[in-house]
Motif scaffolding. Structure first.
Motif, PDB file in Angstrom:
ATOM      1  N   LYS A  93      -6.639   1.115   1.742  1.00  0.00           N
ATOM      2  CA  LYS A  93      -6.310  -0.283   1.968  1.00  0.00           C
ATOM      3  C   LYS A  93      -7.397  -1.200   1.427  1.00  0.00           C
ATOM      4  O   LYS A  93      -7.112  -2.255   0.844  1.00  0.00           O
ATOM      5  CB  LYS A  93      -6.113  -0.539   3.466  1.00  0.00           C
ATOM      6  N   LEU A 118      -6.931  -1.462  -2.277  1.00  0.00           N
ATOM      7  CA  LEU A 118      -5.795  -2.302  -2.633  1.00  0.00           C
ATOM      8  C   LEU A 118      -6.117  -3.777  -2.431  1.00  0.00           C
ATOM      9  O   LEU A 118      -5.677  -4.631  -3.217  1.00  0.00           O
ATOM     10  CB  LEU A 118      -4.578  -1.904  -1.799  1.00  0.00           C
ATOM     11  N   LEU A 141       0.827  -1.203   0.000  1.00  0.00           N
ATOM     12  CA  LEU A 141       0.000   0.000   0.000  1.00  0.00           C
ATOM     13  C   LEU A 141       0.862   1.255   0.000  1.00  0.00           C
ATOM     14  O   LEU A 141       0.597   2.210  -0.741  1.00  0.00           O
ATOM     15  CB  LEU A 141      -0.930  -0.012   1.212  1.00  0.00           C
TER      16      LEU A 141
END
Length: 383
Positions: free
Chosen positions: A356, A359, A343
């Motif tokens: 997050k 991702l 990240l």
């Protein structure tokens, strides 16, 4: 109970306590007011109740041909419990003794008839209680000859030599009072549909449906603002025509605020993200007839992560390259790259605004395509 304060009978089923056996203190069962609409329905505060579950000590006993009448005391009061006999209970134990055969006492033989008689005696002993024994009763509350009583659906004797069952019962009942019985019943009305939380949820679902149906890879707030307009038209239509306007944010301002919150929810879920062109968060300004400086003049490049796996090759390649390059390093050679490391690298290389959650969706897509593999929890490497 006052008919004005009593909940209409058509709404009783909306209270989950109405369908359950309420574990109330006997004192409260005796003091509950009866419904003015339907007989044998009672109210504890605002909750309609017609069947209860009690545990107490037998303080008196009456036996008739078809039923037992036990007086049950739980420490707060005494109530009469009518416990009907079944066909097995009507068979007297004395008759079993007369039918006892000589080989019942044989030590080595197995006699099915004798074992059946022992089973009947055991069942009868569980349902035939004496004064001082502990009884649990479940059934509806009735009023007979101006006296409140419980007609048992089920009842049985409770063996509790160290009072463990009674202590557990009292603890559970007190918790039920605090969490459910003593709290007033609140039923959702039509106005709840227009609450801020409900409006935000519906606005979020509208945008999700739009993205899935149109299969867009990027959009601007201006593209979806018209989809949320019906949420505010309902509120304006509901207001009377002669009512004076109330001071507060305009419908346009409310629409802008709702859309901004809905987009933020989608970003928190990782379904969309805003790709920034510079670290200073400079947006592309769209030349239009709107006032300069308006929030709607800003062109926000938003990519839908459901479509990133197919269309946004830059983010996929950035994550894949980072994992492939860093997995060769000795630090990540054995375990693989942690998701937080990936990240941080993606934010430096691709976009500062990648969350997050976003991702994780990208990593799932890469793993489904066999581009990367998960070595352990939150660790990834390439083949």
């Amino acid at each position: 109970m006052d008919p004005v304060e009593e909940l209409p009978s058509m709404l009783w089923g909306l209270d989950p306590i109405f369908s359950a056996f309420a574990r109330l203190h006997i004192r409260d069962i005796l003091l509950m007011p009866e419904s003015c609409q339907v007989p044998d329905i009672y109210f504890y505060k605002s909750h309609p109740i017609y069947k209860v579950d009690v545990l107490g000590t037998v303080v008196y006993k009456q036996e008739r041909e078809d039923f037992y009448s036990y007086g049950v005391d739980d420490g707060t009061g005494v109530i009469s419990c009518l416990c009907w006999k079944d066909d097995l209970m009507k068979v007297q134990v004395d008759s079993d003794k007369r039918e006892k055969e000589p080989h019942d006492d044989d030590q080595g033989a197995f006699n099915p008839a004798a074992e059946l008689r022992k089973l009947k005696r055991t069942q009868q002993s569980r349902c035939r209680l004496e004064i001082g024994e502990l009884l649990r009763v479940r059934g509806p509350v009735k009023t007979y000859r101006q006296q409140r009583e419980i007609t048992a659906y089920a009842y049985y004797k409770v063996d509790d030599p160290v009072m463990a069952a009674q202590i557990e019962w009292m603890t559970d009942v007190l918790q039920l009072y605090r969490q459910f019985y003593n709290k007033p019943l609140h039923l959702e009305s039509d106005t709840a549909c227009h609450s801020p939380v409900s409006s935000l949820s519906r606005a979020t679902n509208i945008i999700k449906d739009f993205l899935q149906q149109k299969l867009v890879s990027k959009f601007t707030p201006y593209d979806v603002q018209d989809l949320l307009q019906p949420l505010f038209l309902r509120g304006t239509e509901a207001a009377p025509a002669h009512q004076e306007p109330v001071a507060g944010p305009s419908a346009c301002q409310q629409l802008h605020h709702l859309l901004k919150e809905a987009l933020q929810v989608l970003q928190d879920e990782g379904l969309v993200y805003r790709r920034l062109k510079s670290q200073d968060e400079v947006y592309f300004v769209r030349k239009s007839h709107l006032c300069e400086g308006s929030w709607w003049n800003v062109l926000v490049d938003i990519c839908v992560l459901h479509q990133v796996t197919v269309q946004d090759k830059d983010l996929l390649m950035a994550a894949k390259d980072i994992i492939r390059e860093d997995s060769k390093r000795e630090k990540f050679g054995e375990k693989g790259c942690h998701v937080l490391h990936i990240l941080s690298a993606v934010r430096q290389r691709h976009s500062l605004n990648v969350s997050k959650a976003a991702l994780e969706l990208v990593l799932q897509a890469l793993e489904c395509n066999s581009d990367i593999v998960s070595t352990r929890h939150d660790h990834y490497t390439t083949f």
